[in-house]
Design a protein around this motif. Structure first.
Motif, PDB file in Angstrom:
ATOM      1  N   HIS A 146    -106.167  16.847 -81.352  1.00 20.27           N
ATOM      2  CA  HIS A 146    -106.025  18.236 -81.779  1.00 20.27           C
ATOM      3  C   HIS A 146    -104.607  18.488 -82.284  1.00 20.27           C
ATOM      4  O   HIS A 146    -104.414  19.055 -83.360  1.00 20.27           O
ATOM      5  CB  HIS A 146    -106.339  19.191 -80.621  1.00 20.27           C
ATOM      6  N   HIS A 147    -103.626  18.040 -81.516  1.00 20.09           N
ATOM      7  CA  HIS A 147    -102.228  18.269 -81.891  1.00 20.09           C
ATOM      8  C   HIS A 147    -101.874  17.561 -83.198  1.00 20.09           C
ATOM      9  O   HIS A 147    -101.254  18.153 -84.082  1.00 20.09           O
ATOM     10  CB  HIS A 147    -101.296  17.791 -80.781  1.00 20.09           C
ATOM     11  N   GLN A 148    -102.302  16.328 -83.344  1.00 19.26           N
ATOM     12  CA  GLN A 148    -101.975  15.576 -84.554  1.00 19.26           C
ATOM     13  C   GLN A 148    -102.674  16.134 -85.779  1.00 19.26           C
ATOM     14  O   GLN A 148    -102.098  16.170 -86.863  1.00 19.26           O
ATOM     15  CB  GLN A 148    -102.335  14.103 -84.381  1.00 19.26           C
ATOM     16  N   SER A 149    -103.888  16.573 -85.646  1.00 13.65           N
ATOM     17  CA  SER A 149    -104.629  17.044 -86.819  1.00 13.65           C
ATOM     18  C   SER A 149    -104.267  18.467 -87.219  1.00 13.65           C
ATOM     19  O   SER A 149    -104.364  18.818 -88.389  1.00 13.65           O
ATOM     20  CB  SER A 149    -106.136  16.936 -86.581  1.00 13.65           C
ATOM     21  N   LYS A 150    -103.804  19.286 -86.293  1.00 10.81           N
ATOM     22  CA  LYS A 150    -103.561  20.686 -86.622  1.00 10.81           C
ATOM     23  C   LYS A 150    -102.107  21.126 -86.570  1.00 10.81           C
ATOM     24  O   LYS A 150    -101.738  22.086 -87.234  1.00 10.81           O
ATOM     25  CB  LYS A 150    -104.384  21.577 -85.692  1.00 10.81           C
ATOM     26  N   HIS A 151    -101.270  20.463 -85.767  1.00  5.80           N
ATOM     27  CA  HIS A 151     -99.906  20.965 -85.558  1.00  5.80           C
ATOM     28  C   HIS A 151     -98.809  19.931 -85.758  1.00  5.80           C
ATOM     29  O   HIS A 151     -97.637  20.255 -85.617  1.00  5.80           O
ATOM     30  CB  HIS A 151     -99.785  21.525 -84.132  1.00  5.80           C
ATOM     31  N   GLN A 152     -99.163  18.711 -86.070  1.00  4.63           N
ATOM     32  CA  GLN A 152     -98.187  17.619 -86.162  1.00  4.63           C
ATOM     33  C   GLN A 152     -97.058  17.915 -87.139  1.00  4.63           C
ATOM     34  O   GLN A 152     -95.894  17.741 -86.809  1.00  4.63           O
ATOM     35  CB  GLN A 152     -98.892  16.316 -86.559  1.00  4.63           C
ATOM     36  N   GLU A 153     -97.389  18.358 -88.335  1.00  5.26           N
ATOM     37  CA  GLU A 153     -96.367  18.552 -89.370  1.00  5.26           C
ATOM     38  C   GLU A 153     -95.321  19.583 -88.969  1.00  5.26           C
ATOM     39  O   GLU A 153     -94.142  19.401 -89.213  1.00  5.26           O
ATOM     40  CB  GLU A 153     -97.024  18.980 -90.674  1.00  5.26           C
ATOM     41  N   LYS A 154     -95.746  20.648 -88.336  1.00  6.92           N
ATOM     42  CA  LYS A 154     -94.822  21.728 -88.008  1.00  6.92           C
ATOM     43  C   LYS A 154     -93.956  21.424 -86.784  1.00  6.92           C
ATOM     44  O   LYS A 154     -92.800  21.826 -86.711  1.00  6.92           O
ATOM     45  CB  LYS A 154     -95.608  23.016 -87.769  1.00  6.92           C
ATOM     46  N   TYR A 155     -94.510  20.701 -85.803  1.00  2.78           N
ATOM     47  CA  TYR A 155     -93.805  20.524 -84.539  1.00  2.78           C
ATOM     48  C   TYR A 155     -93.289  19.110 -84.278  1.00  2.78           C
ATOM     49  O   TYR A 155     -92.734  18.850 -83.234  1.00  2.78           O
ATOM     50  CB  TYR A 155     -94.720  20.956 -83.384  1.00  2.78           C
ATOM     51  N   VAL A 156     -93.453  18.205 -85.229  1.00  2.00           N
ATOM     52  CA  VAL A 156     -93.010  16.822 -85.027  1.00  2.00           C
ATOM     53  C   VAL A 156     -91.486  16.723 -84.895  1.00  2.00           C
ATOM     54  O   VAL A 156     -90.979  15.882 -84.162  1.00  2.00           O
ATOM     55  CB  VAL A 156     -93.535  15.892 -86.149  1.00  2.00           C
ATOM     56  N   GLN A 157     -90.742  17.584 -85.540  1.00  2.00           N
ATOM     57  CA  GLN A 157     -89.288  17.506 -85.505  1.00  2.00           C
ATOM     58  C   GLN A 157     -88.690  18.027 -84.192  1.00  2.00           C
ATOM     59  O   GLN A 157     -87.536  17.766 -83.907  1.00  2.00           O
ATOM     60  CB  GLN A 157     -88.669  18.262 -86.695  1.00  2.00           C
ATOM     61  N   LEU A 158     -89.473  18.730 -83.391  1.00  2.00           N
ATOM     62  CA  LEU A 158     -88.965  19.238 -82.122  1.00  2.00           C
ATOM     63  C   LEU A 158     -88.938  18.126 -81.095  1.00  2.00           C
ATOM     64  O   LEU A 158     -89.934  17.489 -80.831  1.00  2.00           O
ATOM     65  CB  LEU A 158     -89.854  20.377 -81.610  1.00  2.00           C
ATOM     66  N   GLU A 159     -87.780  17.901 -80.493  1.00  2.00           N
ATOM     67  CA  GLU A 159     -87.648  16.860 -79.487  1.00  2.00           C
ATOM     68  C   GLU A 159     -86.749  17.350 -78.370  1.00  2.00           C
ATOM     69  O   GLU A 159     -85.929  18.243 -78.557  1.00  2.00           O
ATOM     70  CB  GLU A 159     -87.058  15.583 -80.093  1.00  2.00           C
ATOM     71  N   GLY A 160     -86.896  16.745 -77.224  1.00  2.00           N
ATOM     72  CA  GLY A 160     -86.024  17.008 -76.087  1.00  2.00           C
ATOM     73  C   GLY A 160     -86.023  18.444 -75.627  1.00  2.00           C
ATOM     74  O   GLY A 160     -87.051  19.072 -75.429  1.00  2.00           O
ATOM     75  N   LYS A 161     -84.814  18.999 -75.466  1.00  2.00           N
ATOM     76  CA  LYS A 161     -84.648  20.338 -74.918  1.00  2.00           C
ATOM     77  C   LYS A 161     -85.275  21.398 -75.818  1.00  2.00           C
ATOM     78  O   LYS A 161     -85.864  22.358 -75.337  1.00  2.00           O
ATOM     79  CB  LYS A 161     -83.161  20.627 -74.711  1.00  2.00           C
ATOM     80  N   VAL A 162     -85.144  21.246 -77.107  1.00  2.00           N
ATOM     81  CA  VAL A 162     -85.712  22.215 -78.053  1.00  2.00           C
ATOM     82  C   VAL A 162     -87.227  22.290 -77.886  1.00  2.00           C
ATOM     83  O   VAL A 162     -87.809  23.369 -77.884  1.00  2.00           O
ATOM     84  CB  VAL A 162     -85.356  21.854 -79.513  1.00  2.00           C
ATOM     85  N   ARG A 163     -87.860  21.142 -77.695  1.00  2.00           N
ATOM     86  CA  ARG A 163     -89.328  21.101 -77.523  1.00  2.00           C
ATOM     87  C   ARG A 163     -89.729  21.803 -76.219  1.00  2.00           C
ATOM     88  O   ARG A 163     -90.683  22.547 -76.183  1.00  2.00           O
ATOM     89  CB  ARG A 163     -89.823  19.664 -77.527  1.00  2.00           C
TER      90      ARG A 163
END
Length: 75
Positions: A53-70
Motif C-alpha cells: 500500500h505504501h509503495q504503490s500510493k505514497h512512496q514518491e511523496k514520503y521516500v525522502q523522509l528519513e530519521g527524525k523528520v520521518r
C-alpha cells in the motif's frame, strides 16, 4: 475423504506491529490497520500489505523522509 478446513484470519493471530507506524505510516484503528495518510485500511494485517500500500500510493511523496523528520511526520 477428510474435509479441508478453511483458514480464518482470526486463527492466524495477526497483530499490529508498532514499527509499521514509522515505516509505512499505519496506525491501529480498532481491529484494522489504517493508513494515516489516506485513511484507507488494508484487508489483512500483514507487513506485505502495509508495504505494498505504501509503495504503490505514497512512496514518491514520503521516500525522502528519513530519521527524525520521518518520526515527526508520523501521525
Amino acid at each position: 475423504m477428510a474435509e479441508k478446513r478453511k483458514r480464518k484470519i482470526d486463527d492466524e493471530c495477526r497483530q499490529f506491529q508498532e514499527e509499521w507506524s514509522l515505516k509505512y505510516f499505519f496506525i491501529k484503528s480498532g481491529e484494522k490497520a489504517l493508513s494515516a495518510i489516506c485513511n484507507e485500511t488494508v484487508a489483512v494485517m500483514k507487513v506485505y500489505n502495509m508495504r505494498r500500500h505504501h509503495q504503490s500510493k505514497h512512496q514518491e511523496k514520503y521516500v525522502q523522509l528519513e530519521g527524525k523528520v520521518r518520526s515527526e511526520k508520523k501521525i
